[in-house]
Design an enzyme around this catalytic site. Structure first.
Site, PDB file in Angstrom:
ATOM      1  N   MET A   1      17.387  24.591  19.015  1.00  0.00           N
ATOM      2  CA  MET A   1      16.976  25.465  17.912  1.00  0.00           C
ATOM      3  C   MET A   1      18.189  26.231  17.380  1.00  0.00           C
ATOM      4  O   MET A   1      18.051  27.265  16.720  1.00  0.00           O
ATOM      5  CB  MET A   1      15.889  26.436  18.386  1.00  0.00           C
ATOM      6  CG  MET A   1      14.626  25.678  18.814  1.00  0.00           C
ATOM      7  SD  MET A   1      13.124  26.646  18.675  1.00  0.00           S
ATOM      8  CE  MET A   1      13.507  27.988  19.758  1.00  0.00           C
ATOM      9  N   GLY A   2      19.392  25.735  17.677  1.00  0.00           N
ATOM     10  CA  GLY A   2      20.605  26.349  17.134  1.00  0.00           C
ATOM     11  C   GLY A   2      21.016  27.600  17.890  1.00  0.00           C
ATOM     12  O   GLY A   2      20.541  27.848  18.994  1.00  0.00           O
TER      13      GLY A   2
ATOM     14  N   LEU B   1      24.017  27.990  19.019  1.00  0.00           N
ATOM     15  CA  LEU B   1      24.493  27.183  20.148  1.00  0.00           C
ATOM     16  C   LEU B   1      25.419  27.959  21.072  1.00  0.00           C
ATOM     17  O   LEU B   1      26.202  28.804  20.637  1.00  0.00           O
ATOM     18  CB  LEU B   1      25.205  25.939  19.606  1.00  0.00           C
ATOM     19  CG  LEU B   1      24.335  25.041  18.711  1.00  0.00           C
ATOM     20  CD1 LEU B   1      25.144  23.857  18.178  1.00  0.00           C
ATOM     21  CD2 LEU B   1      23.091  24.539  19.433  1.00  0.00           C
TER      22      LEU B   1
ATOM     23  N   HIS C   1      24.078  24.546  25.581  1.00  0.00           N
ATOM     24  CA  HIS C   1      23.893  23.416  24.663  1.00  0.00           C
ATOM     25  C   HIS C   1      25.111  22.487  24.724  1.00  0.00           C
ATOM     26  O   HIS C   1      24.977  21.257  24.715  1.00  0.00           O
ATOM     27  CB  HIS C   1      23.748  23.923  23.221  1.00  0.00           C
ATOM     28  CG  HIS C   1      22.557  24.812  22.984  1.00  0.00           C
ATOM     29  ND1 HIS C   1      22.684  26.114  22.583  1.00  0.00           N
ATOM     30  CD2 HIS C   1      21.231  24.585  23.085  1.00  0.00           C
ATOM     31  CE1 HIS C   1      21.475  26.653  22.430  1.00  0.00           C
ATOM     32  NE2 HIS C   1      20.571  25.752  22.734  1.00  0.00           N
TER      33      HIS C   1
ATOM     34  N   GLN D   1       5.975  26.657  17.570  1.00  0.00           N
ATOM     35  CA  GLN D   1       6.041  27.009  18.989  1.00  0.00           C
ATOM     36  C   GLN D   1       6.223  28.512  19.226  1.00  0.00           C
ATOM     37  O   GLN D   1       6.317  28.953  20.364  1.00  0.00           O
ATOM     38  CB  GLN D   1       7.134  26.218  19.705  1.00  0.00           C
ATOM     39  CG  GLN D   1       8.551  26.631  19.382  1.00  0.00           C
ATOM     40  CD  GLN D   1       9.564  25.662  19.959  1.00  0.00           C
ATOM     41  OE1 GLN D   1       9.652  24.520  19.539  1.00  0.00           O
ATOM     42  NE2 GLN D   1      10.317  26.120  20.947  1.00  0.00           N
TER      43      GLN D   1
ATOM     44  N   GLY E   1      17.553  20.959  29.266  1.00  0.00           N
ATOM     45  CA  GLY E   1      18.075  21.870  30.280  1.00  0.00           C
ATOM     46  C   GLY E   1      17.022  22.271  31.302  1.00  0.00           C
ATOM     47  O   GLY E   1      15.855  22.441  30.962  1.00  0.00           O
TER      48      GLY E   1
ATOM     49  N   ASP F   1      14.587  25.491  30.881  1.00  0.00           N
ATOM     50  CA  ASP F   1      13.204  25.410  30.398  1.00  0.00           C
ATOM     51  C   ASP F   1      12.476  24.371  31.248  1.00  0.00           C
ATOM     52  O   ASP F   1      12.071  23.318  30.754  1.00  0.00           O
ATOM     53  CB  ASP F   1      13.210  25.044  28.919  1.00  0.00           C
ATOM     54  CG  ASP F   1      13.940  26.091  28.102  1.00  0.00           C
ATOM     55  OD1 ASP F   1      13.335  27.105  27.770  1.00  0.00           O
ATOM     56  OD2 ASP F   1      15.154  25.906  27.829  1.00  0.00           O
TER      57      ASP F   1
ATOM     58  N   SER G   1      21.436  31.809  26.877  1.00  0.00           N
ATOM     59  CA  SER G   1      20.288  31.626  25.995  1.00  0.00           C
ATOM     60  C   SER G   1      20.665  32.123  24.610  1.00  0.00           C
ATOM     61  O   SER G   1      21.464  33.070  24.483  1.00  0.00           O
ATOM     62  CB  SER G   1      19.103  32.440  26.532  1.00  0.00           C
ATOM     63  OG  SER G   1      18.156  32.650  25.514  1.00  0.00           O
TER      64      SER G   1
ATOM     65  N   ARG H   1      18.958  33.816  22.755  1.00  0.00           N
ATOM     66  CA  ARG H   1      18.460  35.187  22.589  1.00  0.00           C
ATOM     67  C   ARG H   1      19.406  36.222  23.212  1.00  0.00           C
ATOM     68  O   ARG H   1      19.277  37.414  22.918  1.00  0.00           O
ATOM     69  CB  ARG H   1      17.071  35.325  23.197  1.00  0.00           C
ATOM     70  CG  ARG H   1      15.996  34.579  22.403  1.00  0.00           C
ATOM     71  CD  ARG H   1      14.629  34.809  23.005  1.00  0.00           C
ATOM     72  NE  ARG H   1      13.574  34.200  22.220  1.00  0.00           N
ATOM     73  CZ  ARG H   1      13.147  32.948  22.368  1.00  0.00           C
ATOM     74  NH1 ARG H   1      13.696  32.173  23.278  1.00  0.00           N
ATOM     75  NH2 ARG H   1      12.179  32.460  21.609  1.00  0.00           N
TER      76      ARG H   1
HETATM   77  P1  AMP Z   1      16.934  25.811  22.759  1.00  0.00           P
HETATM   78  O1  AMP Z   1      17.909  25.758  21.632  1.00  0.00           O
HETATM   79  O2  AMP Z   1      16.880  27.147  23.436  1.00  0.00           O
HETATM   80  O3  AMP Z   1      15.587  25.280  22.363  1.00  0.00           O
HETATM   81  O4  AMP Z   1      17.484  24.838  23.884  1.00  0.00           O
HETATM   82  C1  AMP Z   1      17.811  23.505  23.587  1.00  0.00           C
HETATM   83  C2  AMP Z   1      18.086  22.780  24.863  1.00  0.00           C
HETATM   84  O5  AMP Z   1      19.155  23.407  25.559  1.00  0.00           O
HETATM   85  C3  AMP Z   1      16.884  22.780  25.840  1.00  0.00           C
HETATM   86  O6  AMP Z   1      16.813  21.532  26.480  1.00  0.00           O
HETATM   87  C4  AMP Z   1      17.249  23.875  26.797  1.00  0.00           C
HETATM   88  O7  AMP Z   1      16.638  23.735  28.074  1.00  0.00           O
HETATM   89  C5  AMP Z   1      18.759  23.697  26.892  1.00  0.00           C
HETATM   90  N1  AMP Z   1      19.381  24.931  27.350  1.00  0.00           N
HETATM   91  C6  AMP Z   1      19.164  26.189  26.890  1.00  0.00           C
HETATM   92  N2  AMP Z   1      19.872  27.082  27.605  1.00  0.00           N
HETATM   93  C7  AMP Z   1      20.533  26.381  28.555  1.00  0.00           C
HETATM   94  C8  AMP Z   1      21.432  26.742  29.609  1.00  0.00           C
HETATM   95  N3  AMP Z   1      21.779  27.997  29.841  1.00  0.00           N
HETATM   96  N4  AMP Z   1      21.925  25.748  30.384  1.00  0.00           N
HETATM   97  C9  AMP Z   1      21.578  24.456  30.165  1.00  0.00           C
HETATM   98  N5  AMP Z   1      20.746  24.049  29.184  1.00  0.00           N
HETATM   99  C10 AMP Z   1      20.228  24.997  28.397  1.00  0.00           C
END
Ligand code: AMP
Length: 279
Positions: free
Chosen positions: A30-31, A33, A37, A61, A147, A150, A185, A187
């Site tokens: 979801m960017g 980054l 990521h 979501q 990752g 999640d 994260s 966030r």
């Molecule tokens: P998101 O952009 O938060 O939806 O995450 C996109 C992908 O990156 C998902 O598969 C997450 O589980 C993975 N991800 C997010 N944070 C981490 C992290 N700290 N370490 C590894 N993978 C991550």
């Protein structure tokens, strides 16, 4: 890096690459980054011959409209990060492209979408499965990388892929952390310096649980973690659970083969999740 904003253009290019013998590795994001990521893209690059990333902040979501509104969207920085990571393709659709009609969606997930994150974020996993299915249909990856952060999402996507017989291999990748242990994260950028420090206690509680796994009963480990986190001002704990890692049912004994501890908490206005495999 090639950038596509329509499903048709992305599909056409990726089909052509597939026909030319390339294997497609896909990272859905979801960017906003970060290094988490980045590590997924590195793993995709190591294991496949064409790394594809998507950035789409999926409205279906988000159960909290404020969270959706406040979600960071630094697209230009993200593109730079992906270029530096030598990502081959970025799929960057807008909302109209992914949701042209007012469609309905429901997939039976046998309750896995109603516990833990699902209990605190009603409808979240229906939205996640809805968009991931659409994205997998566009990208048609050989392997998709997610990752462990999640963890429940990974189990849910695995369930959907199996149920709908989507031909893709799913790979779970390790959690990348800040120096203080906080799981990276998107966030986290919204945490103040003090909140960022506090957030590290979530990982400390998980580490402590792992350390005590062989010496204490499961109930005690869970109770200790809850007492510890409830004692920290500024952390509002939502759950700390010790579960069977295959079905995420809460465990009270150590009989299950794979056991995981999962935590969710609010630090200030920011909701954070994390987990650690205990066995
Ligand atoms: P998101 O952009 O938060 O939806 O995450 C996109 C992908 O990156 C998902 O598969 C997450 O589980 C993975 N991800 C997010 N944070 C981490 C992290 N700290 N370490 C590894 N993978 C991550």
């Amino acid at each position: 890096m090639k950038i596509f904003t329509t499903r048709a253009d992305a599909s056409a290019y990726l089909n052509q690459q597939k026909n030319a013998g390339k294997t497609i590795g896909y990272v859905a994001t979801m960017g906003a980054l970060h290094k988490g990521h980045h590590s997924l893209i590195n793993i995709a690059k190591k294991n496949t011959s064409l790394a594809v990333c998507s950035i789409f902040v999926n409205p279906t979501q988000f159960n909290d409209p404020k969270d959706l509104e406040n979600y960071p969207r630094p697209v230009e920085t993200d593109i730079r990060i992906l270029e530096n990571a030598k990502c081959d393709v970025l799929f960057l659709p807008d909302e109209g492209e992914m949701y042209p009609g007012n469609e309905k969606w429901h997939i039976e997930l046998n309750g896995l979408d109603k516990i833990l994150e699902g209990a605190h974020r009603p409808g979240h996993y229906q939205g996640v499965t809805q968009i991931v299915k659409k994205l997998l249909e566009v990208i048609k990856p050989d392997v998709a990388f997610f990752g462990q952060k999640d963890y429940q999402q990974f189990l849910i996507i695995s369930k959907m892929v199996k149920k709908l017989r989507i031909p893709v291999q799913l790979v779970m990748c390790p959690i990348v952390r800040e120096d203080n242990g906080l799981a990276m994260s998107s966030r986290n950028v919204r945490l103040s310096a003090a909140e960022r420090q506090k957030s590290a206690y979530l990982f400390k509680a998980l580490e402590q649980a792992k350390l005590n796994f062989n010496s204490k009963p499961v109930g005690q480990i869970k109770e200790d973690a809850i007492t510890y986190l409830n004692g920290i001002e500024g952390i509002e704990l939502e759950y700390f659970e010790i579960c069977n890692a295959i079905n995420l049912q809460s465990v009270i004994t150590k009989r299950s083969k794979n056991i995981i501890a999962l935590v969710a908490a609010r630090v200030g206005k920011i909701r954070l999740i994390d987990n650690i495999m205990l066995r």
